[in-house]
Design a protein around this motif. Structure first.
Motif, PDB file in Angstrom:
ATOM      1  N   ILE A   1       7.781  12.558   2.022  1.00 17.19           N
ATOM      2  CA  ILE A   1       6.734  10.972   2.991  1.00 17.19           C
ATOM      3  C   ILE A   1       6.492   9.905   2.615  1.00 17.19           C
ATOM      4  N   SER A   2       5.976   9.997   1.581  1.00 13.15           N
ATOM      5  CA  SER A   2       5.212   8.615   1.127  1.00 13.15           C
ATOM      6  C   SER A   2       6.519   7.735   0.947  1.00 13.15           C
ATOM      7  N   GLN A   3       7.865   8.045   0.148  1.00 14.74           N
ATOM      8  CA  GLN A   3       9.099   7.261  -0.014  1.00 14.74           C
ATOM      9  C   GLN A   3       9.365   6.528   1.880  1.00 14.74           C
ATOM     10  N   ASN A   4       8.921   7.816   2.393  1.00 15.09           N
ATOM     11  CA  ASN A   4       9.423   7.527   4.172  1.00 15.09           C
ATOM     12  C   ASN A   4       8.576   6.454   4.852  1.00 15.09           C
ATOM     13  N   LEU A   5       7.315   6.482   4.394  1.00 15.79           N
ATOM     14  CA  LEU A   5       6.286   5.938   5.059  1.00 15.79           C
ATOM     15  C   LEU A   5       6.997   3.937   4.161  1.00 15.79           C
ATOM     16  N   THR A   6       6.670   4.364   2.814  1.00 14.91           N
ATOM     17  CA  THR A   6       7.151   2.945   1.786  1.00 14.91           C
ATOM     18  C   THR A   6       8.555   2.252   2.705  1.00 14.91           C
ATOM     19  N   ALA A   7       9.644   2.627   2.997  1.00 12.54           N
ATOM     20  CA  ALA A   7      10.784   3.154   3.446  1.00 12.54           C
ATOM     21  C   ALA A   7      10.776   2.014   5.457  1.00 12.54           C
ATOM     22  N   ILE A   8       9.783   2.560   5.855  1.00  6.43           N
ATOM     23  CA  ILE A   8       9.945   2.099   7.392  1.00  6.43           C
ATOM     24  C   ILE A   8       8.634   0.928   7.373  1.00  6.43           C
TER      25      ILE A   8
ATOM     26  N   ALA B   1       1.090  -1.468  -0.011  1.00  4.40           N
ATOM     27  CA  ALA B   1       0.300  -0.129  -0.193  1.00  4.40           C
ATOM     28  C   ALA B   1       0.796   1.160  -0.385  1.00  4.40           C
ATOM     29  N   THR B   2       2.025   1.050   0.635  1.00  7.26           N
ATOM     30  CA  THR B   2       3.217   2.347   0.219  1.00  7.26           C
ATOM     31  C   THR B   2       3.669   2.401  -0.485  1.00  7.26           C
ATOM     32  N   ALA B   3       3.667   1.236  -1.101  1.00 10.10           N
ATOM     33  CA  ALA B   3       4.436   1.773  -2.333  1.00 10.10           C
ATOM     34  C   ALA B   3       3.318   1.745  -3.433  1.00 10.10           C
ATOM     35  N   ASP B   4       1.953   1.629  -3.213  1.00  5.33           N
ATOM     36  CA  ASP B   4       1.508   2.043  -4.354  1.00  5.33           C
ATOM     37  C   ASP B   4       1.041   3.719  -4.196  1.00  5.33           C
ATOM     38  N   LEU B   5       1.049   4.272  -2.586  1.00  2.31           N
ATOM     39  CA  LEU B   5       0.897   5.916  -2.843  1.00  2.31           C
ATOM     40  C   LEU B   5       2.189   6.056  -2.977  1.00  2.31           C
ATOM     41  N   ALA B   6       3.963   5.919  -2.642  1.00  2.99           N
ATOM     42  CA  ALA B   6       4.659   6.574  -3.258  1.00  2.99           C
ATOM     43  C   ALA B   6       4.423   6.850  -4.525  1.00  2.99           C
ATOM     44  N   GLU B   7       3.663   5.363  -5.350  1.00  3.44           N
ATOM     45  CA  GLU B   7       3.664   5.675  -6.967  1.00  3.44           C
ATOM     46  C   GLU B   7       2.167   6.826  -7.146  1.00  3.44           C
ATOM     47  N   LYS B   8       1.369   7.240  -6.767  1.00  9.76           N
ATOM     48  CA  LYS B   8       0.457   7.696  -6.776  1.00  9.76           C
ATOM     49  C   LYS B   8       1.238   9.376  -7.183  1.00  9.76           C
ATOM     50  N   SER B   9       1.614   9.586  -5.367  1.00  6.18           N
ATOM     51  CA  SER B   9       2.038  11.031  -5.161  1.00  6.18           C
ATOM     52  C   SER B   9       3.574  11.236  -6.576  1.00  6.18           C
ATOM     53  N   ALA B  10       4.433  10.371  -6.731  1.00  9.30           N
ATOM     54  CA  ALA B  10       5.119  11.063  -7.910  1.00  9.30           C
ATOM     55  C   ALA B  10       4.308  11.343  -9.401  1.00  9.30           C
ATOM     56  N   ALA B  11       3.388  10.272  -9.264  1.00 10.99           N
ATOM     57  CA  ALA B  11       2.402  10.749 -11.031  1.00 10.99           C
ATOM     58  C   ALA B  11       1.595  11.520 -10.250  1.00 10.99           C
ATOM     59  N   LEU B  12       0.940  12.493  -8.959  1.00 15.22           N
ATOM     60  CA  LEU B  12       0.514  13.503  -9.404  1.00 15.22           C
ATOM     61  C   LEU B  12       1.551  14.336  -9.088  1.00 15.22           C
ATOM     62  N   CYS B  13       3.000  14.619  -8.431  1.00 17.66           N
ATOM     63  CA  CYS B  13       3.397  15.534  -9.114  1.00 17.66           C
ATOM     64  C   CYS B  13       3.971  16.146 -10.551  1.00 17.66           C
ATOM     65  N   ALA B  14       4.082  15.247 -11.439  1.00 17.93           N
ATOM     66  CA  ALA B  14       4.517  15.025 -12.417  1.00 17.93           C
ATOM     67  C   ALA B  14       3.791  15.339 -13.187  1.00 17.93           C
ATOM     68  N   THR B  15       2.612  15.140 -13.210  1.00 18.22           N
ATOM     69  CA  THR B  15       1.019  15.824 -13.949  1.00 18.22           C
ATOM     70  C   THR B  15       0.134  15.807 -13.301  1.00 18.22           C
ATOM     71  N   PRO B  16       0.184  17.225 -12.310  1.00 17.95           N
ATOM     72  CA  PRO B  16      -0.800  17.859 -12.050  1.00 17.95           C
ATOM     73  C   PRO B  16      -2.449  17.553 -11.936  1.00 17.95           C
ATOM     74  N   SER B  17      -3.153  17.059 -11.809  1.00 19.03           N
ATOM     75  CA  SER B  17      -4.577  17.142 -11.945  1.00 19.03           C
ATOM     76  C   SER B  17      -5.579  16.882 -11.224  1.00 19.03           C
ATOM     77  N   ALA B  18      -6.919  17.329 -10.837  1.00 14.04           N
ATOM     78  CA  ALA B  18      -7.215  16.804 -10.062  1.00 14.04           C
ATOM     79  C   ALA B  18      -7.916  15.205  -9.915  1.00 14.04           C
ATOM     80  N   ALA B  19      -7.730  14.753 -11.514  1.00 13.37           N
ATOM     81  CA  ALA B  19      -8.008  13.334 -10.701  1.00 13.37           C
ATOM     82  C   ALA B  19      -7.186  12.404 -10.263  1.00 13.37           C
ATOM     83  N   ALA B  20      -5.118  12.863 -10.287  1.00 12.45           N
ATOM     84  CA  ALA B  20      -4.446  12.212 -10.728  1.00 12.45           C
ATOM     85  C   ALA B  20      -4.308  13.139  -8.573  1.00 12.45           C
ATOM     86  N   LEU B  21      -5.302  14.098  -8.671  1.00 11.13           N
ATOM     87  CA  LEU B  21      -5.025  14.383  -6.477  1.00 11.13           C
ATOM     88  C   LEU B  21      -5.759  13.308  -5.612  1.00 11.13           C
ATOM     89  N   GLU B  22      -7.458  13.128  -6.282  1.00 12.66           N
ATOM     90  CA  GLU B  22      -7.932  12.029  -6.429  1.00 12.66           C
ATOM     91  C   GLU B  22      -7.753  10.535  -6.266  1.00 12.66           C
TER      92      GLU B  22
END
Length: 374
Positions: free
Chosen positions: A185-192, A60-81
């Motif tokens: 933060i998401s990467q830190n959570l994944t590492a922990i 779950a944390t790895a998925d969050l890190a992936e989604k967070s990176a995608a949001l930064c790369a291409t910001p949008s309301a859908a990516a934020l959701e």
């Protein structure tokens, strides 16, 4: 009575759960821990609940890190959701396994780094707001973030990034710094999460200690110590739900007057994950009890205790799932408040049944004090 219940619902639960307690109250012979059954129960707790729980959290944390990176790369309301949805999933997975607050979770401040709560003086909130206001670039790298305050690198900090003041900027170019902080933060959570999983998967590590109590074991010198630790996970976690999850935002009645509640003291109130988290806590406890086969520790004439505990777990989880919406709206609704009363009362009952009935029946002694360790 401190809490008010819907009469039929309260009587149904208490009547259905009562026979086990009545039966155990008539037991005359002293109880002795079933040492032959204990190693298998401890092994199942590790193999069927703890390790799978940390695997789920790692994914779950790895998925969050992936989604967070995608949001930064291409910001949008859908990516934020999508990122917010991934965050809520991490909250649920963490809430299921956070009940195992021992061993590797306590080393290197992993627990507090993953979840800093309660933040009674808003110290963590102020630190997160300062990072965002000053654009502290050292907070956008996971390697330097983990050296900062535990309050700015876990779920609470990320919730503010995603839902706090200014979060709407994440859907556009104006939220670049905020987003990069979130990724760290998401990467830190994944590492922990990965560290916790690795610690429990290591064959000669903590899992070996859990599976083989006895002389020479650095954790459990005998079966009683091991049984105490396992049951203590349940007892302490129910205490946590009662005192640290429910009571901060709602206490039923105070001085004979209805408690208006304090919604902003509820965990995950910004993201609306308060009750989902509590339901996951309860679900994790029931899953641990059943997947470990803790019923096997009970003498044959006391097996009904397991049934009454599962009845309480099921009723509490169902009631928690039915408390819906933002916490401030919940506290303004009489029907929802009645459900909170029901949850609070029966969480206290669950605590008593685990500590007194189950603990006494398996040979730890009725009224065993887990807080004092005696």
């Amino acid at each position: 009575m401190r809490f008010k219940l819907p009469l039929t619902l309260g009587l149904l639960l208490l009547a259905a759960a009562a026979p086990a307690a009545a039966q155990e109250g008539t037991a005359l012979s002293p109880r002795v821990l079933d040492e032959a059954a204990l190693p298998g129960v401890m092994a199942e707790a590790v193999d069927s609940f703890i390790v799978p729980g940390y695997r789920d959290l790692s994914r779950a944390t790895a998925d969050l890190a992936e989604k967070s990176a995608a949001l930064c790369a291409t910001p949008s309301a859908a990516a934020l959701e999508e990122t917010r949805s991934a965050f809520s999933n991490v909250v649920r997975k963490w809430s299921t396994i956070e009940i195992v607050r021992l061993g590797p979770a306590l080393e290197q401040n992993r627990f507090e780094r993953f979840l800093f709560y309660p933040d009674r003086k808003s110290t963590g909130l102020k630190q997160v707001q300062a990072i965002l206001a000053k654009h502290d670039e050292s907070a956008t790298r996971a390697d330097s973030l983990k050296g900062k305050s535990v309050a700015v690198q876990g779920l609470g900090a990320f919730e503010y990034v995603l839902y706090g003041t200014g979060a709407e900027t994440l859907a556009g170019k104006g939220g670049s710094f905020r987003c990069r902080y979130g990724v760290a933060i998401s990467q830190n959570l994944t590492a922990i999460a990965d560290e916790l999983l690795a610690a429990w998967e290591k064959p000669d590590g903590v899992q070996s200690a859990w599976k083989s109590p006895g002389p020479g074991n650095p954790f459990f010198r005998d079966s009683k110590e091991a049984a105490t630790e396992l049951l203590g996970v349940l007892v302490h976690s129910v205490e946590m739900i009662k005192d640290q999850r429910l009571r901060p935002f709602y206490d039923g009645a105070l001085d004979g007057k209805p408690d208006k509640g304090r919604p902003k003291l509820a965990i995950y109130w910004r993201s609306g994950n308060t009750m989902a988290s509590i339901a996951a806590n309860l679900g994790g406890l029931q899953a641990l009890f059943n997947s470990a086969g803790m019923e096997k520790l009970l003498p044959a004439d006391s097996r009904s205790i397991a049934g009454s505990l599962n009845f309480l777990f099921k009723a509490l989880i169902s009631a928690t799932d039915r408390v819906e919406g933002p916490i401030d709206a919940v506290l303004a609704d009489e029907k929802q408040r009645a459900r909170l009363d029901f949850i609070a009362l029966n969480t206290a009952d669950l605590l008593d049944r685990l500590n007194r009935d189950f603990g006494g029946a398996i040979g730890l002694g009725a009224g065993f004090s887990f807080a004092d360790g005696d």
